[in-house]
Design a protein around this motif. Structure first.
Motif, PDB file in Angstrom:
ATOM      1  N   TYR A  68      16.522  10.662  19.028  1.00 43.54           N
ATOM      2  CA  TYR A  68      15.202  10.382  18.179  1.00 43.54           C
ATOM      3  C   TYR A  68      15.132   8.707  18.050  1.00 43.54           C
ATOM      4  N   ALA A  69      15.901   8.197  17.423  1.00 46.40           N
ATOM      5  CA  ALA A  69      15.611   6.640  17.152  1.00 46.40           C
ATOM      6  C   ALA A  69      16.078   5.880  18.426  1.00 46.40           C
ATOM      7  N   ALA A  70      16.356   6.262  19.469  1.00 40.56           N
ATOM      8  CA  ALA A  70      16.744   5.414  20.674  1.00 40.56           C
ATOM      9  C   ALA A  70      15.529   5.065  21.743  1.00 40.56           C
ATOM     10  N   THR A  71      14.409   4.909  21.147  1.00 41.41           N
ATOM     11  CA  THR A  71      13.177   4.450  21.942  1.00 41.41           C
ATOM     12  C   THR A  71      13.358   2.877  22.202  1.00 41.41           C
ATOM     13  N   PRO A  72      12.775   2.491  23.237  1.00 43.62           N
ATOM     14  CA  PRO A  72      12.841   1.077  23.641  1.00 43.62           C
ATOM     15  C   PRO A  72      12.437   0.320  22.446  1.00 43.62           C
ATOM     16  N   THR A  73      11.517   0.746  21.956  1.00 39.65           N
ATOM     17  CA  THR A  73      10.754  -0.186  20.847  1.00 39.65           C
ATOM     18  C   THR A  73      11.920  -0.419  19.608  1.00 39.65           C
ATOM     19  N   LEU A  75      15.162  -0.053  19.784  1.00 43.01           N
ATOM     20  CA  LEU A  75      16.447  -0.547  20.125  1.00 43.01           C
ATOM     21  C   LEU A  75      16.050  -2.155  20.474  1.00 43.01           C
ATOM     22  N   ARG A  76      15.046  -2.442  20.816  1.00 38.69           N
ATOM     23  CA  ARG A  76      14.804  -4.033  20.897  1.00 38.69           C
ATOM     24  C   ARG A  76      14.600  -4.426  19.691  1.00 38.69           C
ATOM     25  N   LYS A  77      14.093  -3.824  18.749  1.00 43.59           N
ATOM     26  CA  LYS A  77      14.227  -4.633  17.370  1.00 43.59           C
ATOM     27  C   LYS A  77      15.541  -4.957  16.921  1.00 43.59           C
ATOM     28  N   GLN A  78      16.613  -4.053  17.218  1.00 43.04           N
ATOM     29  CA  GLN A  78      17.871  -4.280  16.615  1.00 43.04           C
ATOM     30  C   GLN A  78      18.725  -4.929  17.589  1.00 43.04           C
ATOM     31  N   GLY A  79      18.004  -5.378  18.739  1.00 40.27           N
ATOM     32  CA  GLY A  79      19.045  -6.168  19.692  1.00 40.27           C
ATOM     33  C   GLY A  79      19.759  -5.412  20.688  1.00 40.27           C
ATOM     34  N   LEU A  80      19.436  -4.043  20.943  1.00 44.06           N
ATOM     35  CA  LEU A  80      20.315  -3.134  21.614  1.00 44.06           C
ATOM     36  C   LEU A  80      19.709  -2.714  22.920  1.00 44.06           C
TER      37      LEU A  80
END
Length: 316
Positions: A68-73, A75-80
């Protein structure tokens, strides 16, 4: 000796799991992150498998990947963003281990969530931009049996997610979240939301991650708007903390939504015509287990992928 075959005339319904992400997060040891249950999976993957297995043992027939929380947006915010493929692979491994451990045949559901955060309005993005992000998620979860588009609060994301999911050629459902006024966060009505996605022919249109009372109130209208519908509510006191940008740590469960109370609410949705039920955040394996037992004699409980092969009544 001749044995007469008895035809099963029970109505078929699909039973989803409950609040997987919240259950994972609740069981985790000292994990606090904007990535929620995905962060737990990176540090304690065994918890994810345990939660999936508990929902399978409870009777859920369709299990959603912990993405659910693994969207590109996000993950990008968290540097992942570089770990996106690995994270989705881990989600499949965690669920497949649970399936192997229980020996039960279930549907694996891909998850297409809001791209930035839950409980937000219409994003300031183009359809093509949003569609491209959902296309990425579909590619990463292409091995799933079905797709669940969840917690949609606006028709832009809902349409883009449906467009991406429809390309996979597998059954998919779309679920909208309603606010207290009975509309989406974007201000759109339920009728407008369904009109926006019906051209993509989802297998079901549902309501999720809102108060169960809102699902109860809206279900009669939903039944009249689309052929196959359903609902799976949350049991939060309020989601305002997350809607305002906070972490899920601040959310509290409603003590009045016991397994018995939730089953009574779901029975009303089914009486109104729902064919897909389950639970969202704070609906535990205990809730789903009680619900599965309560419905077993009255309904033919199937996987989401089987809904397309069943008429509302087996005898039809």
């Amino acid at each position: 000796m001749f044995t007469k075959e008895v035809k099963d005339n029970r109505r078929s319904i699909a039973l989803l799991d409950g609040g997987v992400g919240q259950e994972i997060y609740r069981r985790a040891r000292d994990v606090s992150s904007p990535l929620w249950s995905v962060a737990v999976m990176l540090e304690q993957p065994e918890i994810v498998t345990e939660v999936h297995a508990d929902f399978i043992r409870a009777g859920a027939k369709t299990l959603t990947l912990n993405t659910y929380a693994a969207t590109p947006t996000r993950l990008r915010k968290q540097g992942l963003q570089e770990q996106m493929k690995v994270i989705h692979q881990q989600a499949f491994v965690a669920l497949e281990r649970a399936i192997n451990a229980t020996g039960v045949q279930v549907d694996i559901a891909a998850c297409l969530p809001p791209l930035t955060a839950s409980y937000q309005g219409q994003p300031a993005r183009s359809f093509e931009d949003v569609r491209e992000e959902y296309d990425t998620l579909i590619r990463l979860q292409a091995g799933a049996d079905v797709v669940l588009i969840e917690t949609m609060t606006n028709t832009l994301e809902a349409r883009a997610a449906c467009a991406a999911a429809s390309e996979l050629g597998k059954p998919f459902g779309v679920a909208f979240r309603l606010e207290a006024n009975g509309r989406l966060k974007s201000g759109e009505t339920l009728a407008e939301a369904i009109a926006a996605v019906e051209g993509y022919s989802p297998a079901a249109v549902m309501l999720n991650c809102c108060d169960p009372e809102l699902v109860t109130g809206a279900m009669p209208e939903l039944v009249n708007l689309y052929p196959v519908v359903g609902g799976y509510a949350n049991a939060f006191k309020s989601v305002e903390a997350v809607a305002s940008g906070g972490l899920v740590d601040a959310l509290e469960a409603r003590p009045d939504i016991s397994p018995e109370a939730y089953a009574a609410l779901v029975r009303q949705w089914l009486a109104d015509g729902a064919r897909v039920v389950g639970g969202c955040c704070e609906i535990t394996p205990g809730h789903i287990g009680f619900l599965a037992d309560a419905l077993a004699g009255e309904f033919n409980v199937v996987r989401f992928s089987q809904l397309g092969f069943y008429s509302p009544f087996e005898g039809d």
